[in-house]
Scaffold this motif. Structure first.
Motif, short mmCIF file in Angstrom:
data_model
loop_
_atom_site.label_atom_id
_atom_site.label_comp_id
_atom_site.label_asym_id
_atom_site.label_seq_id
_atom_site.Cartn_x
_atom_site.Cartn_y
_atom_site.Cartn_z
N ASP A 91 3.43 1.84 -1.46
CA ASP A 91 3.97 2.13 -2.78
C ASP A 91 3.37 2.83 -3.72
O ASP A 91 3.64 3.34 -4.61
N LEU A 92 1.86 2.78 -3.51
CA LEU A 92 1.02 3.39 -4.31
C LEU A 92 1.02 4.83 -4.34
O LEU A 92 0.59 5.25 -3.07
N ILE A 93 1.16 5.57 -5.29
CA ILE A 93 1.15 6.81 -5.42
C ILE A 93 -0.11 7.33 -5.99
O ILE A 93 -0.67 6.88 -6.97
N PRO A 94 -0.81 8.20 -5.11
CA PRO A 94 -2.40 8.68 -5.49
C PRO A 94 -2.06 9.26 -6.72
O PRO A 94 -0.99 10.00 -7.38
N PRO A 95 -2.95 9.13 -7.76
CA PRO A 95 -2.79 9.89 -8.99
C PRO A 95 -2.75 11.32 -8.80
O PRO A 95 -3.36 12.08 -7.97
N ALA A 144 -11.83 0.51 -22.17
CA ALA A 144 -11.34 -0.95 -22.46
C ALA A 144 -12.49 -1.81 -22.24
O ALA A 144 -12.64 -3.19 -22.89
N CYS A 164 0.96 -1.26 -0.01
CA CYS A 164 -0.11 0.05 -0.19
C CYS A 164 1.06 1.20 -0.02
O CYS A 164 0.56 2.32 -0.76
N LYS A 218 -4.08 15.26 -1.66
CA LYS A 218 -4.99 14.23 -1.74
C LYS A 218 -6.81 14.76 -2.09
O LYS A 218 -7.15 13.88 -2.76
N PHE A 274 -7.67 12.30 -13.45
CA PHE A 274 -8.84 11.77 -12.67
C PHE A 274 -9.91 11.14 -13.70
O PHE A 274 -10.27 10.02 -13.85
N LEU A 277 -10.45 5.34 -19.48
CA LEU A 277 -9.38 4.34 -20.02
C LEU A 277 -10.14 3.05 -19.67
O LEU A 277 -10.40 2.14 -20.45
N PRO A 278 -10.54 2.77 -18.42
CA PRO A 278 -11.26 1.55 -18.18
C PRO A 278 -12.68 1.36 -18.82
O PRO A 278 -12.87 0.41 -19.36
N TYR A 284 -6.16 15.84 -8.37
CA TYR A 284 -6.41 14.83 -9.26
C TYR A 284 -6.37 15.47 -10.74
O TYR A 284 -5.53 14.88 -11.61
N TYR A 297 -8.59 8.18 -15.91
CA TYR A 297 -8.68 7.17 -14.82
C TYR A 297 -9.77 6.48 -15.14
O TYR A 297 -10.25 5.25 -14.86
N LEU A 298 -10.88 7.26 -15.41
CA LEU A 298 -12.19 6.88 -15.63
C LEU A 298 -12.60 6.45 -17.20
O LEU A 298 -13.05 5.33 -17.30
#
Lengths: 226, 97
Positions: free
Chosen positions: A23-27, A212, A21, A194, A202, A208-209, A198, A205-206
């Protein structure tokens, strides 16, 4: 296949995965290294300053002497790092700089306990929970964050019990290699990062999925028609 | 930098996918890319929004990828679950480095 084994492995792995956790960098943000330094370390020649990293699972010696330049050595990201001042007369090199690798867990625990006892009796805590990296907005320029600490002592020649906790009374933000340094990552700016950092990412990130998913649905529909 | 993180995840998972689905390299590559394109941004987004829920997010990712592997590769449930779990475990472990 042994289902029980698979489930058990999964549960064990989950414990380790949770550590990732950090390691995860927020967008919209990036990690910037912090260089912590004690500016007035030369004012106290009768003391040795050491950093101690309480690292989970580490078998290596985690005490490092801080050089005259005052820069606190970096530690692995999961370590809790403390800085202690030890009177030169109390400095126990055989204990502190013992670089024996301890394979045995009980030896490791015993050594850590010995160190804790030593620090409680012979040293004074100057700084605790030092951070060596900080998230900043993606738009920030590169470079290190220089965090400077001024140590204050009532009577430098007295035993370490008279030491006072160091304060970050002077925090500077120095550019590196001619680039502009990112904004100072104090707590308030972090929380605002935080909440509002974004930006356009932001939506990517919405989007692209979503794209897909459309392609996947098309593939599945075409396959069914065949 | 984010593209770099995505590529690391994608390549590591592709490596694992190829271990299980070797018949058609291009198809595996394409499906792996699609699956990652769907799960990775959402995982990053939710991890950024709710850092404390990392475990839940990871479990959701494993479940989503498992469903997609099952549907796209037309493999058994067991195999799909194994691939999804191992692929996500590998990419999560890589983040330690």
């Amino acid at each position: 296949m042994n289902y029980l084994g698979l489930v058990f492995t999964f549960l064990i792995a989950i414990f380790f995965v949770s550590y990732a956790c950090a390691d995860l960098i927020p967008p919209g943000t990036k990690s910037i290294p912090i260089v912590n330094s004690l500016d007035n370390i030369r004012d106290f020649p009768n003391f040795t300053f050491v950093s101690y990293g309480d690292c989970p699972g580490s078998m290596e010696n985690s005490v490092k002497v801080i050089d005259e330049d005052g820069v606190v050595p970096t530690y692995y990201k999961f370590c809790k790092v403390y800085v202690y001042a030890i009177a030169n007369s109390n400095f126990d090199a055989s204990l502190l700089l013992n670089d024996t690798t301890r394979i045995n867990t009980s030896e490791q625990i015993a050594y850590k306990q010995e160190l804790k006892n030593y620090f409680n009796i012979s040293a004074k805590l100057i700084l605790s929970d030092l951070e060596f990296s900080q998230n900043a907005p993606e738009t920030s320029a590169g470079g290190n964050i220089q965090q400077h600490f001024m140590i204050s002592l009532n009577t430098p020649s007295s035993p370490p019990s008279n030491l006072q906790n160091g304060t970050n009374s002077q925090i500077k933000n120095e550019p590196q290699n001619g680039t502009n340094a990112p904004s100072l990552p104090n707590t308030s700016s972090l929380s605002s990062t935080k909440k509002t950092g974004y930006g356009p990412l932001f939506y990517w990130y919405l989007l692209l999925p979503f794209l897909a998913l459309i392609v996947i649905v098309i593939i599945l529909v075409l396959r069914k028609r065949k | 930098m984010l593209i770099f993180y995505f590529l690391i995840t994608f390549i590591s998972e592709l490596f694992l996918y190829l271990l299980f689905f070797r018949k058609n390299f291009l198809q595996t590559l394409f499906y792996c890319f699609l699956i990652n394109l769907l799960s990775w941004p959402l995982a990053q987004l939710f991890n950024g929004l709710f850092p404390a829920c990392f475990l839940v997010v990871e479990l959701c990712v494993v479940f989503i990828e498992f469903s997609l592997i099952f549907l796209l590769f037309q493999t058994s449930l067991r195999r799909a679950l194994l691939v999804s779990f191992l692929a996500n475990l590998l990419s999560a472990c890589l983040s330690f480095l």
